[in-house]
Scaffold this motif. Structure first.
Motif, PDB file in Angstrom:
ATOM      1  N   ALA A   1      10.405   5.082  -6.473  1.00  0.00           N
ATOM      2  CA  ALA A   1      11.394   4.105  -5.992  1.00  0.00           C
ATOM      3  C   ALA A   1      12.491   4.793  -5.198  1.00  0.00           C
ATOM      4  O   ALA A   1      12.906   4.311  -4.139  1.00  0.00           O
ATOM      5  CB  ALA A   1      11.981   3.339  -7.177  1.00  0.00           C
ATOM      6  N   ARG A   2      12.970   5.959  -5.708  1.00  0.00           N
ATOM      7  CA  ARG A   2      14.012   6.697  -4.971  1.00  0.00           C
ATOM      8  C   ARG A   2      13.497   7.159  -3.625  1.00  0.00           C
ATOM      9  O   ARG A   2      14.205   7.103  -2.613  1.00  0.00           O
ATOM     10  CB  ARG A   2      14.504   7.886  -5.813  1.00  0.00           C
ATOM     11  CG  ARG A   2      15.381   7.475  -7.000  1.00  0.00           C
ATOM     12  CD  ARG A   2      16.099   8.672  -7.585  1.00  0.00           C
ATOM     13  NE  ARG A   2      15.169   9.624  -8.186  1.00  0.00           N
ATOM     14  CZ  ARG A   2      14.717   9.540  -9.432  1.00  0.00           C
ATOM     15  NH1 ARG A   2      15.094   8.542 -10.210  1.00  0.00           N
ATOM     16  NH2 ARG A   2      13.880  10.456  -9.907  1.00  0.00           N
ATOM     17  N   ALA A   3      12.265   7.655  -3.578  1.00  0.00           N
ATOM     18  CA  ALA A   3      11.698   8.152  -2.325  1.00  0.00           C
ATOM     19  C   ALA A   3      11.560   7.032  -1.291  1.00  0.00           C
ATOM     20  O   ALA A   3      11.692   7.268  -0.087  1.00  0.00           O
ATOM     21  CB  ALA A   3      10.338   8.796  -2.586  1.00  0.00           C
ATOM     22  N   LEU A   4      11.292   5.817  -1.775  1.00  0.00           N
ATOM     23  CA  LEU A   4      11.142   4.674  -0.878  1.00  0.00           C
ATOM     24  C   LEU A   4      12.448   3.916  -0.664  1.00  0.00           C
ATOM     25  O   LEU A   4      12.472   2.905   0.044  1.00  0.00           O
ATOM     26  CB  LEU A   4      10.093   3.708  -1.450  1.00  0.00           C
ATOM     27  CG  LEU A   4       8.649   4.234  -1.499  1.00  0.00           C
ATOM     28  CD1 LEU A   4       7.781   3.296  -2.326  1.00  0.00           C
ATOM     29  CD2 LEU A   4       8.092   4.382  -0.091  1.00  0.00           C
ATOM     30  N   ASP A   5      13.524   4.394  -1.302  1.00  0.00           N
ATOM     31  CA  ASP A   5      14.833   3.745  -1.219  1.00  0.00           C
ATOM     32  C   ASP A   5      14.729   2.289  -1.689  1.00  0.00           C
ATOM     33  O   ASP A   5      15.209   1.356  -1.034  1.00  0.00           O
ATOM     34  CB  ASP A   5      15.376   3.806   0.207  1.00  0.00           C
ATOM     35  CG  ASP A   5      16.874   3.488   0.270  1.00  0.00           C
ATOM     36  OD1 ASP A   5      17.547   3.653  -0.767  1.00  0.00           O
ATOM     37  OD2 ASP A   5      17.351   3.084   1.348  1.00  0.00           O
ATOM     38  N   MET A   6      14.065   2.106  -2.857  1.00  0.00           N
ATOM     39  CA  MET A   6      13.890   0.779  -3.447  1.00  0.00           C
ATOM     40  C   MET A   6      14.415   0.785  -4.872  1.00  0.00           C
ATOM     41  O   MET A   6      14.544   1.842  -5.493  1.00  0.00           O
ATOM     42  CB  MET A   6      12.391   0.400  -3.495  1.00  0.00           C
ATOM     43  CG  MET A   6      11.707   0.280  -2.158  1.00  0.00           C
ATOM     44  SD  MET A   6       9.895   0.047  -2.361  1.00  0.00           S
ATOM     45  CE  MET A   6       9.867  -1.555  -3.186  1.00  0.00           C
ATOM     46  N   LEU A   7      14.692  -0.385  -5.377  1.00  0.00           N
ATOM     47  CA  LEU A   7      14.978  -0.522  -6.787  1.00  0.00           C
ATOM     48  C   LEU A   7      13.671  -0.431  -7.567  1.00  0.00           C
ATOM     49  O   LEU A   7      12.631  -0.924  -7.111  1.00  0.00           O
ATOM     50  CB  LEU A   7      15.648  -1.865  -7.076  1.00  0.00           C
ATOM     51  CG  LEU A   7      17.067  -2.056  -6.505  1.00  0.00           C
ATOM     52  CD1 LEU A   7      17.513  -3.502  -6.727  1.00  0.00           C
ATOM     53  CD2 LEU A   7      18.046  -1.085  -7.154  1.00  0.00           C
ATOM     54  N   PRO A   8      13.681   0.213  -8.750  1.00  0.00           N
ATOM     55  CA  PRO A   8      12.442   0.301  -9.539  1.00  0.00           C
ATOM     56  C   PRO A   8      11.802  -1.063  -9.791  1.00  0.00           C
ATOM     57  O   PRO A   8      10.576  -1.195  -9.770  1.00  0.00           O
ATOM     58  CB  PRO A   8      12.909   0.951 -10.846  1.00  0.00           C
ATOM     59  CG  PRO A   8      14.106   1.756 -10.460  1.00  0.00           C
ATOM     60  CD  PRO A   8      14.787   0.960  -9.378  1.00  0.00           C
ATOM     61  N   ALA A   9      12.631  -2.101 -10.004  1.00  0.00           N
ATOM     62  CA  ALA A   9      12.088  -3.438 -10.245  1.00  0.00           C
ATOM     63  C   ALA A   9      11.344  -3.960  -9.013  1.00  0.00           C
ATOM     64  O   ALA A   9      10.289  -4.603  -9.133  1.00  0.00           O
ATOM     65  CB  ALA A   9      13.210  -4.398 -10.626  1.00  0.00           C
ATOM     66  N   SER A  10      11.895  -3.685  -7.823  1.00  0.00           N
ATOM     67  CA  SER A  10      11.235  -4.122  -6.587  1.00  0.00           C
ATOM     68  C   SER A  10       9.915  -3.394  -6.387  1.00  0.00           C
ATOM     69  O   SER A  10       8.908  -3.992  -5.974  1.00  0.00           O
ATOM     70  CB  SER A  10      12.149  -3.881  -5.387  1.00  0.00           C
ATOM     71  OG  SER A  10      13.350  -4.614  -5.511  1.00  0.00           O
TER      72      SER A  10
ATOM     73  N   LEU B   1       0.833  -1.205   0.000  1.00  0.00           N
ATOM     74  CA  LEU B   1       0.000   0.000   0.000  1.00  0.00           C
ATOM     75  C   LEU B   1       0.871   1.260   0.000  1.00  0.00           C
ATOM     76  O   LEU B   1       0.551   2.246  -0.661  1.00  0.00           O
ATOM     77  CB  LEU B   1      -0.922   0.003   1.219  1.00  0.00           C
ATOM     78  CG  LEU B   1      -2.050  -1.028   1.218  1.00  0.00           C
ATOM     79  CD1 LEU B   1      -2.856  -0.948   2.499  1.00  0.00           C
ATOM     80  CD2 LEU B   1      -2.958  -0.830   0.006  1.00  0.00           C
ATOM     81  N   LYS B   2       1.980   1.234   0.740  1.00  0.00           N
ATOM     82  CA  LYS B   2       2.892   2.382   0.742  1.00  0.00           C
ATOM     83  C   LYS B   2       3.488   2.588  -0.646  1.00  0.00           C
ATOM     84  O   LYS B   2       3.647   3.737  -1.105  1.00  0.00           O
ATOM     85  CB  LYS B   2       4.008   2.176   1.769  1.00  0.00           C
ATOM     86  CG  LYS B   2       3.545   2.289   3.210  1.00  0.00           C
ATOM     87  CD  LYS B   2       4.714   2.105   4.174  1.00  0.00           C
ATOM     88  CE  LYS B   2       4.267   2.268   5.615  1.00  0.00           C
ATOM     89  NZ  LYS B   2       5.388   2.088   6.572  1.00  0.00           N
ATOM     90  N   SER B   3       3.812   1.506  -1.316  1.00  0.00           N
ATOM     91  CA  SER B   3       4.333   1.603  -2.681  1.00  0.00           C
ATOM     92  C   SER B   3       3.279   2.197  -3.607  1.00  0.00           C
ATOM     93  O   SER B   3       3.573   3.077  -4.428  1.00  0.00           O
ATOM     94  CB  SER B   3       4.756   0.212  -3.183  1.00  0.00           C
ATOM     95  OG  SER B   3       5.791  -0.326  -2.397  1.00  0.00           O
TER      96      SER B   3
END
Length: 304
Positions: free
Chosen positions: A22-31, A6-8
């Motif tokens: 993805a950058r804001a969540l500190d995640m890889l775009p694929a993740s 839900l956060k994503s």
């Protein structure tokens, strides 16, 4: 359903850009993409329309947006409540604030509060208005200092405090940097850096309205999410920005803030700041904070 899914979803919905989300969540775009796909599979519906150039919410995505926001806010509230209980038996007053209020209002208010009510412990959360209001309704915040939306939720009480003065942020070596004040006409042809309207409608619209009132059209060169980003872009020479005066408290080298002159000192040159809390709730600590604010409002307003 995983709360991280839900956060994503919310971050993509707010930015309408998978890379920025993805950058804001500190995640890889694929993740991030995988989290969205899992959620879409769980709900058996598409939440986003995606092309190589654009991202948009589907009808289903738009329909669940505020419910998803409320669920995430409630989950965060439960987590904070448990951690607060573990940490101390003393109630903590949870205060939300937009960035300019966190930089300008809160340091002054907390200083006065320590004198008048030293027993009150405050926990500060800095977020945009669109994130603060759901947290009020979920109970994870006791009070918020924010921009009241054009359409106000009847479940929330808003108390107008004052109007923040607008200033122009520009590079220190800019030809206008040594002026005592700057008019809209002075920056008629300047490239401007403005906030994203989806997340900061008041600040975005302020720039547009100021130019329209002067019979001019704002020349928008770049859109940015955060005040820190905007001010740093100004430092690089990417453009000028119209921001609340309290933004000057953000320490960025090579940026000067000059007052913006307005015909007749119109309120359009200012941004409204309000206190907000859930209607019908009782909270002695919140009331004490509001009393302290009322007692010292003039001194705080003079710096806004």
């Amino acid at each position: 359903m995983d709360i991280n899914q839900l956060k994503s979803f919310l971050m993509v919905a707010d930015t309408l850009h998978f890379g920025r989300a993805a950058r804001a969540l500190d995640m890889l775009p694929a993740s991030l993409g995988r989290q969205i796909r899992i959620l879409e599979t769980r709900l058996d519906t598409k939440l986003f329309l995606r092309t190589t150039r654009n991202v948009a919410l589907t009808e289903a995505g738009a329909a669940i947006l505020e419910d998803a926001r409320a669920l995430v806010a409630q989950a965060e509230y439960l987590d904070e409540k448990v951690r607060s209980i573990r940490k101390s038996g003393t109630p903590v007053l949870k205060v939300g604030a937009i960035d300019s209020a966190a930089a300008g209002l809160m340091p002054q208010l907390l200083r006065f509060l320590r004198v008048e009510h030293p027993e009150i412990e405050v926990q500060l959360f800095e977020q945009k208005t669109i994130h603060l209001l759901p947290r009020l309704l979920s109970g994870s915040l006791d009070i918020a200092f924010c921009r009241p939306p054009d359409t106000r939720d009847p479940r929330i009480d808003f108390q107008t405090l004052f109007y923040e003065t607008a200033v122009v942020a520009l590079p220190t070596d800019h030809e206008l940097a040594q002026r005592d004040e700057i008019s809209i006409e002075d920056i008629a042809d300047a490239p401007l850096i403005v906030p994203d309207r989806r997340s900061r409608p008041h600040s975005h619209d302020l720039t547009i309205k100021l130019f329209l009132d002067a019979g001019l059209t704002a020349r928008i060169a770049q859109v940015a999410e955060e005040k820190h980003t905007i001010v740093n872009l100004v430092a690089t020479g990417s453009g000028l920005a119209i921001v609340p005066r309290w933004t000057a408290r953000i320490s960025v080298p090579n940026v000067t803030f000059v007052p913006l002159s307005m015909r007749g000192g119109a309120r359009r040159s200012k941004l409204i700041l309000a206190a907000a809390w859930t209607r019908g709730t009782r909270d002695s600590q919140r009331d004490a904070l509001l009393d302290t604010l009322d007692n010292n409002l003039k001194a705080i307003e003079d710096s806004a």
